[in-house]
Design a protein around this motif. Sequence first.
Motif, short mmCIF file in Angstrom:
data_model
loop_
_atom_site.label_atom_id
_atom_site.label_comp_id
_atom_site.label_asym_id
_atom_site.label_seq_id
_atom_site.Cartn_x
_atom_site.Cartn_y
_atom_site.Cartn_z
N THR A 48 0.98 -1.12 -0.09
CA THR A 48 -0.18 -0.12 0.09
C THR A 48 0.83 1.24 0.07
O THR A 48 2.10 1.12 0.72
N GLY A 49 0.29 2.33 -0.68
CA GLY A 49 1.16 3.40 -0.74
C GLY A 49 0.44 4.67 -1.39
O GLY A 49 -0.93 4.35 -1.74
N GLU A 50 0.90 5.57 -1.56
CA GLU A 50 0.26 6.85 -2.26
C GLU A 50 1.00 7.24 -3.43
O GLU A 50 2.36 7.06 -3.44
N GLY A 51 0.37 7.78 -4.69
CA GLY A 51 1.06 8.01 -5.58
C GLY A 51 0.52 7.75 -6.79
O GLY A 51 -0.29 6.80 -6.94
N ASP A 52 1.07 8.16 -7.92
CA ASP A 52 0.66 7.51 -9.23
C ASP A 52 1.60 6.25 -9.51
O ASP A 52 2.93 6.14 -9.11
N ALA A 53 1.01 5.11 -10.40
CA ALA A 53 1.79 4.01 -10.68
C ALA A 53 2.93 4.51 -11.55
O ALA A 53 4.06 3.65 -11.15
N ALA A 54 2.59 5.19 -12.33
CA ALA A 54 3.96 5.47 -13.32
C ALA A 54 4.97 6.06 -12.39
O ALA A 54 6.24 5.83 -12.58
N ALA A 55 4.84 7.09 -11.73
CA ALA A 55 5.86 7.59 -10.53
C ALA A 55 6.45 6.59 -9.85
O ALA A 55 7.62 6.51 -9.58
N LEU A 56 5.69 5.90 -9.10
CA LEU A 56 6.15 4.57 -8.17
C LEU A 56 7.09 3.84 -9.05
O LEU A 56 8.08 3.24 -8.56
N THR A 57 6.79 3.59 -10.28
CA THR A 57 7.54 2.47 -10.98
C THR A 57 8.85 3.24 -11.03
O THR A 57 9.90 2.54 -10.93
N GLU A 58 9.09 4.33 -11.64
CA GLU A 58 10.09 5.20 -11.85
C GLU A 58 11.21 5.21 -10.50
O GLU A 58 12.39 4.86 -10.28
N ARG A 59 10.39 5.54 -9.60
CA ARG A 59 11.00 5.72 -8.07
C ARG A 59 11.46 4.41 -7.62
O ARG A 59 12.84 4.26 -7.33
N MET A 60 10.87 3.33 -7.76
CA MET A 60 11.26 1.76 -7.49
C MET A 60 12.45 1.48 -8.07
O MET A 60 13.48 0.64 -7.79
#
Length: 178
Positions: A48-60
Amino acid sequence: MTVYVALFSGINVGGNRIVKMAELRAFFEDQGFGDVATYIQSGNVVFTGEGDAAALTERMEKAFEARWGFRSRIMVRDAAWFGNVVAKNPYPEMAGDPTRLHAYVLERAPTAAEIELVAERCTGPERFEVIGDVLYLHAPDGLGKSKFAEVLPRVLKVPATARNWRTVLALVEMAKGA
């Protein structure tokens, strides 16, 4: 908080790029995510988390490479997206044989021309259908024996990671419980 599923590509395959799931869970927790759970050794993480999936992908992807020293393509999708994958399955009659039905999670929806190139290479017993950013593949002889599955990544030209139907269903259930 939104429930997400992260699918890693190219880890723990053939004894290469080994990432222990306990370490991967701790990594996600260190990144500030909650309710972190993994499924089998191929890199499936529900969190679970907050944010946009694309932004989370880049971050991860950046954080993962910094931590492990190699790049792994990561596809992050929310739980609702996974529910739609199951709901839109064009081969419902195959859902009872989860090792012969696969969902390829695509980085983006392929163009009609890209799909046409893939269709030209599908000459065996396999059949496929693309719905949005998912390619559904029915491989009656199994993925390991499929010549089509072998050439698919080179022909499609859209980054993807595949999961068998058993894994898809397990991830949907895990996401419901997160």
